[in-house]
Scaffold this motif. Structure first.
Motif, PDB file in Angstrom:
ATOM      1  N   ASP A  27      57.287  60.159  49.106  1.00  0.00           N
ATOM      2  CA  ASP A  27      56.617  60.840  50.217  1.00  0.00           C
ATOM      3  C   ASP A  27      55.857  62.072  49.709  1.00  0.00           C
ATOM      4  N   LYS A  28      56.459  62.812  48.774  1.00  0.00           N
ATOM      5  CA  LYS A  28      55.809  63.995  48.204  1.00  0.00           C
ATOM      6  C   LYS A  28      54.547  63.592  47.438  1.00  0.00           C
ATOM      7  N   LYS A  29      54.639  62.489  46.682  1.00  0.00           N
ATOM      8  CA  LYS A  29      53.486  62.026  45.914  1.00  0.00           C
ATOM      9  C   LYS A  29      52.350  61.600  46.838  1.00  0.00           C
ATOM     10  N   LYS A  30      52.697  60.892  47.918  1.00  0.00           N
ATOM     11  CA  LYS A  30      51.669  60.442  48.868  1.00  0.00           C
ATOM     12  C   LYS A  30      50.984  61.633  49.535  1.00  0.00           C
ATOM     13  N   ALA A  31      51.798  62.656  49.864  1.00  0.00           N
ATOM     14  CA  ALA A  31      51.229  63.856  50.483  1.00  0.00           C
ATOM     15  C   ALA A  31      50.293  64.568  49.513  1.00  0.00           C
ATOM     16  N   ALA A  32      50.673  64.614  48.231  1.00  0.00           N
ATOM     17  CA  ALA A  32      49.825  65.244  47.217  1.00  0.00           C
ATOM     18  C   ALA A  32      48.534  64.452  47.027  1.00  0.00           C
ATOM     19  N   GLU A  33      48.630  63.117  47.066  1.00  0.00           N
ATOM     20  CA  GLU A  33      47.443  62.276  46.919  1.00  0.00           C
ATOM     21  C   GLU A  33      46.461  62.515  48.069  1.00  0.00           C
ATOM     22  N   LEU A  34      46.995  62.644  49.288  1.00  0.00           N
ATOM     23  CA  LEU A  34      46.129  62.883  50.448  1.00  0.00           C
ATOM     24  C   LEU A  34      45.429  64.232  50.339  1.00  0.00           C
ATOM     25  N   LYS A  35      46.110  65.232  49.774  1.00  0.00           N
ATOM     26  CA  LYS A  35      45.487  66.544  49.579  1.00  0.00           C
ATOM     27  C   LYS A  35      44.345  66.446  48.577  1.00  0.00           C
ATOM     28  N   ILE A  36      44.564  65.698  47.492  1.00  0.00           N
ATOM     29  CA  ILE A  36      43.520  65.539  46.482  1.00  0.00           C
ATOM     30  C   ILE A  36      42.350  64.734  47.053  1.00  0.00           C
ATOM     31  N   LEU A  37      42.659  63.699  47.817  1.00  0.00           N
ATOM     32  CA  LEU A  37      41.604  62.866  48.409  1.00  0.00           C
ATOM     33  C   LEU A  37      40.744  63.686  49.374  1.00  0.00           C
ATOM     34  N   ASP A  38      41.387  64.519  50.193  1.00  0.00           N
ATOM     35  CA  ASP A  38      40.662  65.396  51.127  1.00  0.00           C
ATOM     36  C   ASP A  38      39.552  64.609  51.828  1.00  0.00           C
ATOM     37  N   GLU A  39      39.964  63.573  52.536  1.00  0.00           N
ATOM     38  CA  GLU A  39      39.016  62.611  53.100  1.00  0.00           C
ATOM     39  C   GLU A  39      37.935  63.254  53.968  1.00  0.00           C
ATOM     40  N   GLU A 192      34.966  56.684  46.193  1.00  0.00           N
ATOM     41  CA  GLU A 192      35.329  56.074  44.906  1.00  0.00           C
ATOM     42  C   GLU A 192      35.541  57.157  43.850  1.00  0.00           C
ATOM     43  N   PHE A 193      34.667  58.153  43.851  1.00  0.00           N
ATOM     44  CA  PHE A 193      34.817  59.256  42.908  1.00  0.00           C
ATOM     45  C   PHE A 193      36.124  60.002  43.146  1.00  0.00           C
ATOM     46  N   LYS A 194      36.472  60.224  44.418  1.00  0.00           N
ATOM     47  CA  LYS A 194      37.694  60.965  44.729  1.00  0.00           C
ATOM     48  C   LYS A 194      38.947  60.140  44.425  1.00  0.00           C
ATOM     49  N   GLN A 195      38.854  58.819  44.539  1.00  0.00           N
ATOM     50  CA  GLN A 195      39.966  57.961  44.120  1.00  0.00           C
ATOM     51  C   GLN A 195      40.164  58.058  42.602  1.00  0.00           C
ATOM     52  N   TYR A 196      39.058  58.197  41.884  1.00  0.00           N
ATOM     53  CA  TYR A 196      39.140  58.388  40.425  1.00  0.00           C
ATOM     54  C   TYR A 196      39.876  59.685  40.111  1.00  0.00           C
ATOM     55  N   ARG A 197      39.632  60.729  40.896  1.00  0.00           N
ATOM     56  CA  ARG A 197      40.328  62.006  40.695  1.00  0.00           C
ATOM     57  C   ARG A 197      41.836  61.853  40.900  1.00  0.00           C
ATOM     58  N   ILE A 198      42.218  60.997  41.856  1.00  0.00           N
ATOM     59  CA  ILE A 198      43.651  60.755  42.072  1.00  0.00           C
ATOM     60  C   ILE A 198      44.257  60.059  40.859  1.00  0.00           C
ATOM     61  N   ARG A 199      43.546  59.070  40.303  1.00  0.00           N
ATOM     62  CA  ARG A 199      44.053  58.386  39.103  1.00  0.00           C
ATOM     63  C   ARG A 199      44.165  59.356  37.937  1.00  0.00           C
ATOM     64  N   LEU A 200      43.205  60.266  37.838  1.00  0.00           N
ATOM     65  CA  LEU A 200      43.225  61.276  36.781  1.00  0.00           C
ATOM     66  C   LEU A 200      44.449  62.170  36.934  1.00  0.00           C
ATOM     67  N   TRP A 201      44.736  62.546  38.173  1.00  0.00           N
ATOM     68  CA  TRP A 201      45.920  63.368  38.458  1.00  0.00           C
ATOM     69  C   TRP A 201      47.208  62.621  38.114  1.00  0.00           C
ATOM     70  N   LYS A 202      47.265  61.329  38.459  1.00  0.00           N
ATOM     71  CA  LYS A 202      48.447  60.516  38.150  1.00  0.00           C
ATOM     72  C   LYS A 202      48.635  60.382  36.641  1.00  0.00           C
ATOM     73  N   ALA A 203      47.526  60.176  35.927  1.00  0.00           N
ATOM     74  CA  ALA A 203      47.609  60.050  34.468  1.00  0.00           C
ATOM     75  C   ALA A 203      48.159  61.332  33.848  1.00  0.00           C
ATOM     76  N   GLY A 204      47.714  62.482  34.368  1.00  0.00           N
ATOM     77  CA  GLY A 204      48.219  63.757  33.869  1.00  0.00           C
ATOM     78  C   GLY A 204      49.702  63.914  34.118  1.00  0.00           C
ATOM     79  N   ASN A 205      50.163  63.481  35.298  1.00  0.00           N
ATOM     80  CA  ASN A 205      51.595  63.549  35.598  1.00  0.00           C
ATOM     81  C   ASN A 205      52.399  62.614  34.714  1.00  0.00           C
ATOM     82  N   ASN A 206      51.830  61.444  34.401  1.00  0.00           N
ATOM     83  CA  ASN A 206      52.520  60.514  33.519  1.00  0.00           C
ATOM     84  C   ASN A 206      52.725  61.114  32.137  1.00  0.00           C
ATOM     85  N   TRP A 207      51.707  61.802  31.629  1.00  0.00           N
ATOM     86  CA  TRP A 207      51.833  62.448  30.313  1.00  0.00           C
ATOM     87  C   TRP A 207      52.878  63.552  30.360  1.00  0.00           C
TER      88      TRP A 207
END
Length: 227
Positions: A27-39, A192-207
């Motif tokens: 739930d925390k991750k989904k909330a963070a993703e929505l903040k980054i997406l900022d639809e 699409e660009f903002k979805q890329y930013r979410i993947r970038l954020w996820k990749a950083g968290n994975n590292w």
């Protein structure tokens, strides 16, 4: 007694089970993703820098070689085309950009978001360098305005989806100075660009998670050696 805000069904002193902790983490991750997406682009904060380059791609260091300004979204909320605009004061005697009618000079720029400092992670797009003489040729038929293109590298097949840029100028003391730059992006490309930013954020968290696991293993090894 439990506090009035305490979640229903949860007891004081009772630890959450593993599945419950996993659910809360998701739930925390989904909330963070929505903040980054900022639809709705409610937290958008953009900047751009436009500058003069020579024929070797080296930026100018003289007066009138570069400008920087905040970027505003000027299209209506939810519009099919998202419009980004930056304005510059051509009357400023020190901080302005002169469009020189000379063969060796090019116009180039970058747009980014999340704050005034540029980084590769925050970049939206960059202008495809255009020869300043070609800009002046365009203005022969459309006074004080010319077209350019921007490239958003994060988009799929990005080289076939260049973004239109409109540049406006003003004549001040026999110099052609930049006054406004606008570029547009289809909403599906913007999302699409903002979805890329979410993947970038996820990749950083994975590292970060990988580094943490390695640190934990080293700590455990150290404790074993002490024993």
């Amino acid at each position: 007694l439990k506090p009035p805000h305490w979640p229903e069904g949860r007891r004081i002193g009772v630890r959450a089970t593993e599945p419950q902790r996993a659910t809360m983490a998701d739930d925390k991750k989904k909330a963070a993703e929505l903040k980054i997406l900022d639809e709705k682009d409610e937290a958008f904060c953009g900047y751009c820098c436009i500058q003069t380059l020579d024929q070797d791609g080296i930026g100018g260091r003289t007066l009138g070689s570069n400008v920087k300004a905040p970027v505003q979204i000027v299209s209506e909320p939810g519009a099919e085309t998202v419009m980004f605009e930056a304005v510059f004061n051509p009357a400023n005697p020190l901080f302005f950009l002169e469009l020189r009618n000379e063969e060796q000079f090019y116009l180039w720029g970058q747009w980014w978001m999340d704050g005034p400092k540029h980084s590769e992670a925050s970049q939206i797009c960059s202008m495809v360098p255009i020869r300043m003489q070609d800009c002046h040729k365009q203005m022969d038929s459309s006074p004080n305005e010319f077209k350019a293109q921007a490239h958003c590298e994060a988009l799929r097949s990005s080289t076939t989806r260049l973004l239109p840029v409109t540049v406006q100028t003003e004549e001040k003391k026999f110099k052609t100075k930049l006054s406004k730059v606008t570029f547009s992006m289809p909403r599906d490309a913007w999302m699409e660009f903002k979805q890329y930013r979410i993947r970038l954020w996820k990749a950083g968290n994975n590292w970060k998670g990988t580094e943490k696991d390695e640190d934990d293993e080293k700590k455990k090894d150290g404790e074993k050696k002490e024993d």
